[in-house]
Enzyme design. Structure first.
Site, PDB file in Angstrom:
ATOM      1  N   ARG A 197       0.632   6.732  20.834  1.00  0.00           N
ATOM      2  CA  ARG A 197       0.344   7.922  20.026  1.00  0.00           C
ATOM      3  C   ARG A 197      -0.591   8.833  20.800  1.00  0.00           C
ATOM      4  O   ARG A 197      -1.619   8.379  21.325  1.00  0.00           O
ATOM      5  CB  ARG A 197      -0.243   7.514  18.673  1.00  0.00           C
ATOM      6  CG  ARG A 197       0.815   6.867  17.801  1.00  0.00           C
ATOM      7  CD  ARG A 197       0.339   6.478  16.408  1.00  0.00           C
ATOM      8  NE  ARG A 197       1.474   6.076  15.577  1.00  0.00           N
ATOM      9  CZ  ARG A 197       2.009   4.855  15.575  1.00  0.00           C
ATOM     10  NH1 ARG A 197       1.506   3.917  16.341  1.00  0.00           N
ATOM     11  NH2 ARG A 197       3.048   4.585  14.799  1.00  0.00           N
ATOM     12  N   PRO A 214      -2.008   3.043  22.590  1.00  0.00           N
ATOM     13  CA  PRO A 214      -0.771   2.265  22.400  1.00  0.00           C
ATOM     14  C   PRO A 214      -0.692   1.696  20.986  1.00  0.00           C
ATOM     15  O   PRO A 214      -1.707   1.289  20.418  1.00  0.00           O
ATOM     16  CB  PRO A 214      -0.890   1.141  23.437  1.00  0.00           C
ATOM     17  CG  PRO A 214      -2.347   1.015  23.719  1.00  0.00           C
ATOM     18  CD  PRO A 214      -2.941   2.383  23.512  1.00  0.00           C
ATOM     19  N   SER A 215       0.498   1.678  20.422  1.00  0.00           N
ATOM     20  CA  SER A 215       0.714   1.090  19.100  1.00  0.00           C
ATOM     21  C   SER A 215       0.497  -0.413  19.161  1.00  0.00           C
ATOM     22  O   SER A 215       0.767  -1.051  20.184  1.00  0.00           O
ATOM     23  CB  SER A 215       2.133   1.397  18.621  1.00  0.00           C
ATOM     24  OG  SER A 215       2.452   0.608  17.498  1.00  0.00           O
ATOM     25  N   GLY A 216       0.050  -0.976  18.051  1.00  0.00           N
ATOM     26  CA  GLY A 216      -0.119  -2.426  17.981  1.00  0.00           C
ATOM     27  C   GLY A 216       1.162  -3.159  17.630  1.00  0.00           C
ATOM     28  O   GLY A 216       1.252  -4.379  17.796  1.00  0.00           O
ATOM     29  N   THR A 217       2.170  -2.423  17.133  1.00  0.00           N
ATOM     30  CA  THR A 217       3.370  -3.099  16.611  1.00  0.00           C
ATOM     31  C   THR A 217       4.684  -2.571  17.179  1.00  0.00           C
ATOM     32  O   THR A 217       5.682  -3.265  17.154  1.00  0.00           O
ATOM     33  CB  THR A 217       3.430  -2.961  15.077  1.00  0.00           C
ATOM     34  OG1 THR A 217       3.335  -1.570  14.740  1.00  0.00           O
ATOM     35  CG2 THR A 217       2.282  -3.704  14.414  1.00  0.00           C
ATOM     36  N   SER A 225       0.810  -1.219   0.000  1.00  0.00           N
ATOM     37  CA  SER A 225       0.000   0.000   0.000  1.00  0.00           C
ATOM     38  C   SER A 225       0.843   1.270   0.000  1.00  0.00           C
ATOM     39  O   SER A 225       1.562   1.554  -0.941  1.00  0.00           O
ATOM     40  CB  SER A 225      -0.949  -0.045   1.199  1.00  0.00           C
ATOM     41  OG  SER A 225      -1.843   1.023   1.191  1.00  0.00           O
ATOM     42  N   ASP A 281      -1.535   1.412  -3.532  1.00  0.00           N
ATOM     43  CA  ASP A 281      -2.338   0.316  -4.107  1.00  0.00           C
ATOM     44  C   ASP A 281      -3.764   0.761  -4.394  1.00  0.00           C
ATOM     45  O   ASP A 281      -4.637  -0.051  -4.673  1.00  0.00           O
ATOM     46  CB  ASP A 281      -2.325  -0.918  -3.198  1.00  0.00           C
ATOM     47  CG  ASP A 281      -3.054  -0.707  -1.875  1.00  0.00           C
ATOM     48  OD1 ASP A 281      -3.211   0.463  -1.461  1.00  0.00           O
ATOM     49  OD2 ASP A 281      -3.457  -1.701  -1.241  1.00  0.00           O
TER      50      ASP A 281
END
Length: 562
Positions: free
Chosen positions: A533, A525-528, A82, A303
């Site tokens: 944030r 919280p970020s997932g990765t 993407s 994409d």
């Protein structure tokens, strides 16, 4: 083909052994790299393309398992990353309805991809097939495609190697290079037994969109020219194909179409660049095309499943962004007006609703609710938005980044098709609602389809970009990434708008918000990554920035950094 009832257990065991041997041969060609952990998320797998060939081989296995489990229903596989930079690539699976992979299967994708050895892969595959009750003798049907990244051909080769271990029981449809939304469309159309959704190929997609758009524009064309930033990606190919089908009704000027120039994909262009930088792509800035009065432009991502619009203010010469929030508000208000004009009877009254995330600008939410359009807030991630939108008769969802669509419930389509118009006006409204349901790619966010949706609404309203923009003014906002030692101590609830943990932090955030006019902030919280944030908005830019700084300091204190 289905297994023969006369097949002996010995023959079946021999066939199974041959399959496992075939998997082992392929796995040995594509061993998993050490010290790399793969995770299937909302966007599938995404990382550096050089790490992905073993993942693609295993995704090939899983796609076939999924199709066989669903008695031969067609499954889609898209190779894309993407809006990511060109060295990245990725892969995701598409379920028969054209929606994203069933979330319960995300864990199976992750498990297969992280098997460290050939033996563990065979063991995991066998366990999955047994646990999921997959009849391996069932046929399987797969449709797959890729974007324009140079790494695509090698990854497709690894994917096809995964398909090949099953021999002739798998029927393949390679779409070649195309957009993610077109792949979703073809999957949905292939599985539609009624044949009403559309012809299941790229030509069918173009013809369906073109016919619906022409119905909606009627004698209003030709429209004003539109400049389209294709992000130097696959959207350039799709736009060229589509405009050849559409004709002159919408004059389109494609920009950033260098799909074969190394490093050009998403580089200083595309929807993500425009949204993040809040600025024109340099190439468009330098061309001066937006300096002409009443000129509008839009940007696809790599994409072509996201789109944002923009223009330059006529008197101030400032950049004005029309993002996913602006699209959702205009479309929901317009469809709501059409539903009123349709004058359906009480039994078939339709409700238009909007689904947003906490990142949606507060002004957009206030604008909708003040006009009696219901708004649902859900956690970040397209799967959450899509499922919530399905609860409305006509559900509009757009993330602020420009990814979104409109879902018409089956019963809503039936009500429109069976309605008895009370006047020429109501007949026209019903006809237009049905045409919008055909124009909108209801499987997934689609830059090309959404571009036409916006153009059709603007044409009906008689608006240019500035009239569209005048509905409401975005509150100034700030998004800050804060690195933390352990993101897991931050637990968000209430569609990620509040923190449950660390205890007491939410109260402090709310105290900070009260100090600023129209202040709103949340921490997610970020997932990765090990970061959180911080989003903040307020009446003025200075107040939004000060609120963001105050909440960032609270986060750092809670994580022991201050």
């Amino acid at each position: 083909m289905s297994s023969s009832p006369t097949k002996s257990p010995k023959d079946a065991a021999h066939e199974h052994a041959l399959l496992l041997n075939s998997i082992a041969e392929g796995a040995n060609e594509y061993p998993k790299p050490e010290h790399v952990n793969f995770t299937y998320g909302t966007a599938g797998f995404r990382t550096l393309a050089t790490k992905l060939p073993p993942v693609l081989f295993r995704v090939g296995l899983l796609a076939v398992l999924r199709s066989k489990r669903l008695e031969g229903a067609t499954i889609g596989v898209m190779v894309t990353a993407s809006h990511n930079p060109e060295p990245d690539n990725g892969v995701k699976l598409v379920d028969p309805s054209g929606e994203m992979l069933d979330p319960t299967w995300e864990a199976h994708a992750t498990a297969l991809s992280n098997c460290p050895t050939t033996e563990s892969l065979i063991s995991t595959f066998t366990t999955l097939a047994t646990h999921l009750r997959v009849d391996l003798h069932q046929p399987a049907n797969i449709v797959y495609a890729r974007d324009t990244r140079p790494s695509g051909p090698d990854l497709i080769k690894a994917l096809e190697r995964g398909f090949s271990v099953f021999g002739e029981s798998v029927k393949l449809n390679d779409l070649g290079i195309t957009t993610t939304p077109i792949l979703h469309y073809v999957v949905k159309a292939t599985n539609d037994r009624t044949g009403e959704y559309g012809t299941p190929n790229i030509k069918g997609y173009n013809e369906k969109m073109s016919k619906a758009f022409k119905t909606l524009i009627g004698n209003r064309g030709p429209l004003a020219p539109l400049y389209v930033d294709c992000a130097n990606g696959v959207g350039a190919n799709a736009l060229s194909d589509f405009t050849a089908t559409l004709g002159e009704i919408l004059p389109v000027h494609p920009l950033n179409t260098a799909t074969t120039t190394q490093g050009a994909l998403n580089h200083q262009c595309g929807a993500d660049f425009v949204k993040t930088k809040q600025a024109l792509p340099p190439s468009i800035q330098q061309s001066g095309v937006l300096a002409k009065p009443n000129t509008r432009a839009c940007s696809f991502d790599g994409d072509a499943d996201r789109i944002v619009f923009y223009y330059q203010h006529e008197t101030k010469g400032t950049f004005r962004l029309l993002d996913g929030d602006k699209i959702a508000v205009m479309v929901a208000m317009f469809l709501g007006d059409l539903v009123v004009k349709a004058k359906l009877d009480e039994e078939h009254k339709l409700q238009v609703g909007v689904v947003q995330t906490a990142y949606a600008n507060g002004s957009s939410t206030k604008y909708l609710t003040s006009r009696n359009i219901p708004v649902t807030c859900v956690p970040t991630g397209v799967k959450h938005l899509h499922h919530a939108a399905q609860r409305y008769d006509i559900g509009v969802y757009f993330e602020a980044n420009g990814h979104g669509t409109v879902l018409f419930a089956d019963h809503a389509i039936k009500a429109l098709k069976s309605a008895s118009p009370q006047s020429p006006d109501s007949a026209n409204a019903i006809k237009n609602l049905l045409a919008f349901s055909e124009l909108i790619n209801q499987a997934v966010g689609d830059a090309l389809s959404d571009m036409l949706l916006v153009e059709a609404v603007l044409a009906h309203r008689g608006w240019g970009a500035s009239e569209w923009d005048a509905g409401y003014e975005d509150l100034p906002n700030r998004l800050v990434k804060v690195e933390v030692p352990d993101r897991n101590i931050f637990v968000a609830v209430d569609a990620e708008r509040k923190l449950q943990y660390p205890l007491g932090l939410q109260d402090k955030i709310e105290d900070a918000m009260k100090k600023y006019d129209m202040g709103r902030s949340f921490v997610r919280p970020s997932g990765t990554e090990d970061c959180v944030r911080v989003y903040a908005e307020a009446k003025t830019t200075t107040e939004a920035e000060n609120l963001a700084i105050a909440v960032t300091d609270l986060v750092k204190m809670a994580s022991g950094q201050i």
